[in-house]
Structure formats: C-alpha cells, structure tokens
Scaffold this active site. Structure first.
Site, PDB file in Angstrom:
ATOM      1  N   HIS A  68       0.575  -1.064   0.177  1.00 35.91           N
ATOM      2  CA  HIS A  68       0.316   0.094   0.171  1.00 35.91           C
ATOM      3  C   HIS A  68       0.730   1.114   0.255  1.00 35.91           C
ATOM      4  O   HIS A  68       1.867   1.341   0.168  1.00 35.91           O
ATOM      5  CB  HIS A  68      -0.709   0.174   1.459  1.00 35.91           C
ATOM      6  CG  HIS A  68      -1.617  -0.946   1.255  1.00 35.91           C
ATOM      7  ND1 HIS A  68      -2.983  -0.870   2.167  1.00 35.91           N
ATOM      8  CD2 HIS A  68      -2.262  -1.560   0.284  1.00 35.91           C
ATOM      9  CE1 HIS A  68      -4.075  -2.327   1.610  1.00 35.91           C
ATOM     10  NE2 HIS A  68      -3.666  -2.753   0.791  1.00 35.91           N
ATOM     11  N   GLU A  70       0.844   3.967   2.067  1.00 38.12           N
ATOM     12  CA  GLU A  70       1.165   4.427   3.325  1.00 38.12           C
ATOM     13  C   GLU A  70       2.361   3.700   3.324  1.00 38.12           C
ATOM     14  O   GLU A  70       3.604   3.571   4.676  1.00 38.12           O
ATOM     15  CB  GLU A  70       0.120   3.657   3.961  1.00 38.12           C
ATOM     16  CG  GLU A  70      -1.184   4.772   3.761  1.00 38.12           C
ATOM     17  CD  GLU A  70      -2.426   3.702   3.411  1.00 38.12           C
ATOM     18  OE1 GLU A  70      -3.109   4.511   3.004  1.00 38.12           O
ATOM     19  OE2 GLU A  70      -1.770   3.544   2.150  1.00 38.12           O
ATOM     20  N   CYS A  96      -6.145   1.119   5.038  1.00 39.36           N
ATOM     21  CA  CYS A  96      -6.486   0.589   5.648  1.00 39.36           C
ATOM     22  C   CYS A  96      -6.099  -0.054   7.038  1.00 39.36           C
ATOM     23  O   CYS A  96      -5.718   0.362   8.029  1.00 39.36           O
ATOM     24  CB  CYS A  96      -6.389  -0.849   4.800  1.00 39.36           C
ATOM     25  SG  CYS A  96      -4.553  -1.796   5.067  1.00 39.36           S
ATOM     26  N   CYS A  99      -2.376  -0.350   7.679  1.00 38.46           N
ATOM     27  CA  CYS A  99      -1.570   1.007   7.978  1.00 38.46           C
ATOM     28  C   CYS A  99      -1.846   1.589   8.795  1.00 38.46           C
ATOM     29  O   CYS A  99      -1.298   2.074   9.021  1.00 38.46           O
ATOM     30  CB  CYS A  99      -2.169   1.259   6.287  1.00 38.46           C
ATOM     31  SG  CYS A  99      -1.114   0.688   4.970  1.00 38.46           S
TER      32      CYS A  99
END
Length: 146
Positions: A68, A70, A96, A99
């Site tokens: 991801h 992040e 999410c 993260c």
C-alpha cells in the site's frame, strides 16, 4: 494534497491508485504509492490476483502482490533513516487496518485523507490511539465527514 495526488499517478495497481506523502514541520519526508515490491513484476504486467478471484475492496489484503502507498512511504523513511514520529501522513484514500496499525506504531499523529475506505476497524484503531484524521477536498480544504 496536490503532491499526494501526483504521487498516486505512479501507482501500478489495476484497481485503485493511491498516494501517500509524509510531512513534518512543513517538509516532505517520504512518499509512497501502491505497487509491487522493488524489482518484482507489477500487476499491470501479470494481472490482478484479487480481481481474478472477485475479492471485494477492503478484504484479504494478503492476497495482493502490491504494498500500500502508506506502507511504501513508511518503508522509504526507514530505508533512509528518516524519523517520522510526530509527522502527518497525507493519503488519497483512508488507510486500511494494516496501514493504520503501522501509522500508530511509527508515532505519526495525524492522517489527512481525501476519500473514505470501507474499513471500520482502521477508523476505530486510529481513534483509540489518538491519531487525528482529517478529511480534505481535492484542493486540500478541510471538509466535514460524517
């Protein structure tokens, strides 16, 4: 937020382009976008496992070959020895739960996002940890989120 949207354009994800920028004291510390680990084939080249298996957004993250945005921003900071404790992470999409837990453990104090994401546990954990979440419009102005 404009820079975060530009970073998202580098994404190699077939489902959603996400960008993240970590800021501290008005300085950019790290950036990230969602895509395969360095040196590995991108989803654009090999296809999307999650799409092929009809996995809904927000579920079964472990089946995705990409990191991801992040995660990539946090890893970039770690790779270059940059402390992100106390920083703000700007994201095109709400983090999410995976993260969110990483954001909490790095000591970041704020998340600024444009779009929601279907992950109530992420919202709850950030709130419990005292991490401020602000919603911004495309121009970076704060908007109410209900």
């Amino acid at each position: 937020m404009e820079i975060t949207k530009v970073v998202a354009t580098r994404s190699t994800c077939l489902r959603r382009q996400v960008g993240a920028v970590i800021i501290k004291e008005r300085r950019i510390l790290a950036t990230g976008y969602n895509g395969a680990p360095s040196g590995l084939a991108h989803c654009q080249e090999v296809g999307c496992i999650r799409e092929a298996q009809n996995i809904p957004s927000g579920e079964r993250h472990e089946l995705c070959r990409a990191l991801h945005a992040e995660q990539n921003a946090i890893l970039q900071a770690a790779l270059y020895g940059v402390s992100i404790q106390g920083a703000t992470i700007y994201c095109t999409t709400h983090p999410c739960v995976m993260c969110a837990k990483m954001i909490i453990n790095t000591g970041m104090k704020e998340v600024a996002v444009i779009a929601s994401y279907p992950d109530e546990m992420a919202v709850a954990l950030l709130k419990e940890a005292g991490v401020t979440v602000r919603y911004l419009d495309d121009e970076g102005r704060e908007v109410a989120h209900g």
